[in-house]
Design a protein around this motif. Structure first.
Motif, PDB file in Angstrom:
ATOM      1  N   UNK A   1     -13.847  -9.211   3.809  1.00 43.29           N
ATOM      2  CA  UNK A   1     -13.820  -8.601   5.135  1.00 43.29           C
ATOM      3  C   UNK A   1     -12.747  -7.509   5.183  1.00 43.29           C
ATOM      4  N   UNK A   2     -11.555  -7.803   4.638  1.00 41.91           N
ATOM      5  CA  UNK A   2     -10.474  -6.807   4.635  1.00 41.91           C
ATOM      6  C   UNK A   2     -10.894  -5.568   3.832  1.00 41.91           C
ATOM      7  N   UNK A   3     -11.571  -5.792   2.708  1.00 40.00           N
ATOM      8  CA  UNK A   3     -12.047  -4.675   1.892  1.00 40.00           C
ATOM      9  C   UNK A   3     -13.057  -3.824   2.648  1.00 40.00           C
ATOM     10  N   UNK A   4     -13.977  -4.461   3.371  1.00 38.09           N
ATOM     11  CA  UNK A   4     -14.981  -3.721   4.142  1.00 38.09           C
ATOM     12  C   UNK A   4     -14.336  -2.933   5.281  1.00 38.09           C
ATOM     13  N   UNK A   5     -13.345  -3.515   5.946  1.00 37.96           N
ATOM     14  CA  UNK A   5     -12.643  -2.800   7.018  1.00 37.96           C
ATOM     15  C   UNK A   5     -11.911  -1.593   6.438  1.00 37.96           C
ATOM     16  N   UNK A   6     -11.264  -1.765   5.297  1.00 39.76           N
ATOM     17  CA  UNK A   6     -10.578  -0.652   4.640  1.00 39.76           C
ATOM     18  C   UNK A   6     -11.539   0.460   4.265  1.00 39.76           C
ATOM     19  N   UNK A   7     -12.695   0.091   3.723  1.00 40.18           N
ATOM     20  CA  UNK A   7     -13.702   1.101   3.369  1.00 40.18           C
ATOM     21  C   UNK A   7     -14.229   1.815   4.608  1.00 40.18           C
ATOM     22  N   UNK A   8     -14.368   1.088   5.709  1.00 35.17           N
ATOM     23  CA  UNK A   8     -14.846   1.709   6.944  1.00 35.17           C
ATOM     24  C   UNK A   8     -13.863   2.777   7.418  1.00 35.17           C
ATOM     25  N   UNK A   9     -12.555   2.493   7.348  1.00 39.11           N
ATOM     26  CA  UNK A   9     -11.559   3.482   7.752  1.00 39.11           C
ATOM     27  C   UNK A   9     -11.493   4.649   6.775  1.00 39.11           C
ATOM     28  N   UNK A  10     -11.745   4.395   5.507  1.00 35.32           N
ATOM     29  CA  UNK A  10     -11.673   5.448   4.491  1.00 35.32           C
ATOM     30  C   UNK A  10     -12.952   6.275   4.421  1.00 35.32           C
TER      31      UNK A  10
ATOM     32  N   UNK B   1     -12.550 -19.396   1.841  1.00 35.65           N
ATOM     33  CA  UNK B   1     -12.009 -18.665   2.987  1.00 35.65           C
ATOM     34  C   UNK B   1     -11.201 -17.457   2.527  1.00 35.65           C
ATOM     35  N   UNK B   2     -10.417 -17.612   1.446  1.00 33.21           N
ATOM     36  CA  UNK B   2      -9.619 -16.498   0.934  1.00 33.21           C
ATOM     37  C   UNK B   2     -10.522 -15.394   0.378  1.00 33.21           C
TER      38      UNK B   2
END
Length: 197
Positions: free
Chosen positions: A16-25, A9-10
């Protein structure tokens, strides 16, 4: 060795957090890539002109478009011929024929796209919101040059014509820089500006 559900889970959450960050960047990184490389016809912004002016010339054509705003927008000259390294001064005109203010932002590009790394703007009216009052007409200057390094490019060095295109878009949902005063040096012109052709 088996991984616990908590570890899985971690790892998944970190992914998921990394993909969201890349999407914003992605957008700012793409914009940075385009401005550095000239990819997609993105021109460069210069703080000063080149010290060298070559005899070789290129014709610059000017295009004006409105995407989704009730404005009239046109280039005040259709073309200019400039020497490589010479400052060019061009004007666009925008009018609001309505009885309400219109908020817009201008985007630009050059074609052919491979001319982008060599087309430099010293002054322009792009990427900050403009508020055009009811019945108002404005002249908007662009000070630019085509870099002398163009001649060393195997493909772009053969260019005879570059088209600079601006498009105004409705900016009602825009949250960036607001209406900026037009720089005086652009209105007064540059010492070695090309005359409209």
């Amino acid at each position: 060795m088996a991984l616990s559900n908590r570890t899985i889970a971690m790892i998944a959450s970190a992914g998921v957090a990394g993909m969201v960050g890349l999407a914003y960047a992605a957008v700012p990184l793409y914009d940075l890539f385009c401005s550095v490389t000239g990819f997609g016809g993105t021109t460069r912004v210069a703080t000063q002109g080149p010290s060298q002016i070559l005899d070789q010339t290129v014709e610059v054509r000017f295009d004006a478009n409105v995407a989704d705003a009730p404005l009239q927008f046109r280039a005040l000259q259709t073309r200019q011929t400039v020497q490589l390294g010479q400052h060019g001064l061009a004007f666009y005109e925008v009018s609001n024929p309505t009885n309400q203010e219109v908020r817009v932002i201008a985007a630009y590009n050059v074609t052919p796209h491979y001319a982008g790394p060599y087309f430099n703007k010293l002054e322009c009216f792009c990427f900050s919101e403009r508020v055009i009052a009811p019945g108002e007409t404005r002249k908007l200057p662009v000070v630019y040059f085509v870099a002398p390094e163009l001649v060393t490019d195997r493909v772009a060095g053969k260019l005879e014509t570059i088209t600079l295109s601006y498009t105004f878009f409705d900016s009602s949902a825009y949250s960036g820089p607001r209406d900026q005063p037009v720089a005086r040096k652009a209105e007064e012109g540059a010492a070695n500006s090309a005359s409209p052709g």
